[in-house]
Design an enzyme around this catalytic site. Structure first.
Site, mmCIF file in Angstrom:
data_model
loop_
_atom_site.group_PDB
_atom_site.id
_atom_site.type_symbol
_atom_site.label_atom_id
_atom_site.label_comp_id
_atom_site.label_asym_id
_atom_site.label_seq_id
_atom_site.Cartn_x
_atom_site.Cartn_y
_atom_site.Cartn_z
ATOM 1 N N HIS A 1 0.816 -1.221 0.000
ATOM 2 C CA HIS A 1 0.000 0.000 0.000
ATOM 3 C C HIS A 1 0.844 1.263 0.000
ATOM 4 O O HIS A 1 0.403 2.330 -0.398
ATOM 5 C CB HIS A 1 -0.902 0.048 1.233
ATOM 6 C CG HIS A 1 -1.832 -1.118 1.323
ATOM 7 N ND1 HIS A 1 -2.865 -1.309 0.439
ATOM 8 C CD2 HIS A 1 -1.875 -2.170 2.173
ATOM 9 C CE1 HIS A 1 -3.517 -2.423 0.746
ATOM 10 N NE2 HIS A 1 -2.936 -2.963 1.794
ATOM 11 N N HIS B 1 5.585 6.924 6.328
ATOM 12 C CA HIS B 1 5.243 6.361 5.017
ATOM 13 C C HIS B 1 4.719 7.489 4.137
ATOM 14 O O HIS B 1 4.547 8.615 4.613
ATOM 15 C CB HIS B 1 4.187 5.264 5.180
ATOM 16 C CG HIS B 1 2.928 5.791 5.761
ATOM 17 N ND1 HIS B 1 2.687 5.815 7.112
ATOM 18 C CD2 HIS B 1 1.851 6.376 5.183
ATOM 19 C CE1 HIS B 1 1.507 6.383 7.334
ATOM 20 N NE2 HIS B 1 0.980 6.740 6.180
ATOM 21 N N THR C 1 -5.854 6.797 7.813
ATOM 22 C CA THR C 1 -6.477 7.031 6.507
ATOM 23 C C THR C 1 -6.582 5.741 5.694
ATOM 24 O O THR C 1 -6.941 5.786 4.519
ATOM 25 C CB THR C 1 -5.708 8.086 5.689
ATOM 26 O OG1 THR C 1 -4.422 7.561 5.359
ATOM 27 C CG2 THR C 1 -5.555 9.384 6.455
HETATM 28 ZN ZN LIG Z 1 -0.776 7.776 5.778
#
Ligand SMILES: [Zn+2]
Ligand SMILES: *[C@@H]1O[C@H](CO)[C@@H](O)[C@H](O)[C@H]1NC(C)=O
Ligand SMILES: *[C@@H]1O[C@H](CO)[C@@H](O)[C@H](O)[C@H]1NC(C)=O
Length: 343
Positions: free
Chosen positions: A83, A108, A216
């Site tokens: 991801h 990230h 998120t």
């Molecule tokens: Zn994030």
């Protein structure tokens, strides 16, 4: 953010924990609440920050990273969890200036795709920057690690940095970007030399938006304390393209590799939430920020002088119009209580 908050503890099984999810398609964001009920909550992230609606809170102190500049580990682990790219951070990196002290867990990124260019999660007045960095922290006084902390309100605090494109490469970002080739496929990890994580942040850590939101990505747990810095950090176009074009969302053995692109979630309803800003949004504060952005952004002397002059003139007109507007409104209202600067 990432499924791999599980990357926090150890990077080993970087793949599926819980129902599969993606940004688009049958497992796309519209379907997240089906397997992850919190994703349908009323305090979700990201949001579109409407600067006219933010409440100025001058009592919000500067964010103060501690130990960021000289991490006490010689190396970091960088991984691709399918991801995003995740850099595991040691908890000796702390951040102060939040309501409680927090310890770092990982950082990230979110990005778009080559050519399109829009990939940040938080919007500011509808503007989506090309990319965004999230530095995830947990309340180390109450919790052993971020996986544990994420289940509790106020357990996590995330610092968000918007990335824009400028003329020059940003050397600190090369510490990550130059290693993406070693984690092309989901599940891969590599070890990289540690570096000053502070250099990834914008210079002004006293200028930010603050609100209560969520992770998120699934499981979208709420109770995350968000800090989005007002100043973007500028990387070069080729750095951005490296981010957009290096990774796959699929494992190496997968017969049809899927590029890891557009890993950002759409804006969520604000509902009754308040967004605070640590800085006044008077024409002056706003103007200063914009000019700094233009001057350092274009890197081309002439154009930037022209733009700055143009912008000042435009702002002055806007300001005059606004003052007239204020006078007009004030005269048609009862005398206002002294409730400080208006957002
Ligand atoms: Zn994030
Ligand atoms: C996090 O801390 C909890 C409680 O100490 C522990 O059970 C769990 O294994 C830890 N998780 C990771 C990923 O380290
Ligand atoms: C976030 O939530 C906490 C706990 O409910 C609250 O004290 C704080 O004022 C909230 N912050 C904002 C910016 O709404």
């Amino acid at each position: 953010m990432l499924r791999a908050l599980l990357l926090l503890g150890g990077l080993a099984p970087a793949l599926p924990a819980g129902p599969h999810w993606a940004y688009e398609g049958p497992h796309g964001q519209q379907h997240w609440p089906e397997g992850h009920p919190a994703c349908g909550g009323r305090a979700q992230s990201p949001i579109d920050i409407q600067t006219r609606g933010v409440r100025v809170d001058p009592s919000l102190p500067p964010v103060r990273p501690v130990g960021y500049q000289h991490p006490d580990t010689p190396t970091f682990t960088l991984g691709n969890n399918g991801h995003t790219a995740v850099l595991v951070l040691p908890p000796s990196l702390r951040v102060r200036g939040l309501p409680r002290p927090f310890a770092a867990a990982q950082l990230h990124l979110h990005w778009g795709r080559a050519g399109g260019g829009r990939g940040a999660e938080h919007l500011v007045d509808g503007h989506r920057a090309p990319a965004e960095v999230h530095v995830v922290h947990f309340d180390a006084e109450r919790f052993a690690n971020a996986s544990q902390a994420q289940h509790h309100a106020g357990g996590l605090a995330v610092l968000g940095v918007l990335l824009e494109v400028g003329a020059d490469p940003h050397p600190a970002y090369d510490n990550i970007l130059s290693h993406l080739g070693s984690i092309r496929y989901a599940g891969q990890t590599t070890t990289i030399p540690s570096f000053s994580v502070q250099d990834l942040l914008p210079p002004r850590l006293d200028l930010y938006y603050r609100y209560n939101g969520s992770l998120t990505t699934p499981p979208c747990f709420q109770g995350v304390l968000w800090t989005l810095f007002q100043q973007p950090v500028r990387i070069s176009l080729s750095q951005l393209e490296q981010l957009q074009g290096s990774l796959y969302a699929t494992e190496e053995a997968e017969p049809e590799p899927q590029p890891l692109v557009d890993n950002f979630r759409g804006p969520q309803e604000l509902n009754q939430r308040l967004v605070l800003s640590s800085f006044p949004r008077g024409p002056k504060g706003y103007l200063t920020g914009e000019i700094v952005a233009i001057v350092f952004g274009t890197g081309s002397g002439c154009l930037c002088l022209f733009l700055a002059a143009h912008f000042v003139a435009k702002r002055m007109r806007a300001r005059r119009a606004q003052q007239q507007d204020v006078v007009f409104k004030a005269s048609s209202r009862r005398p206002p209580a002294d409730d400080g600067p208006r957002p």
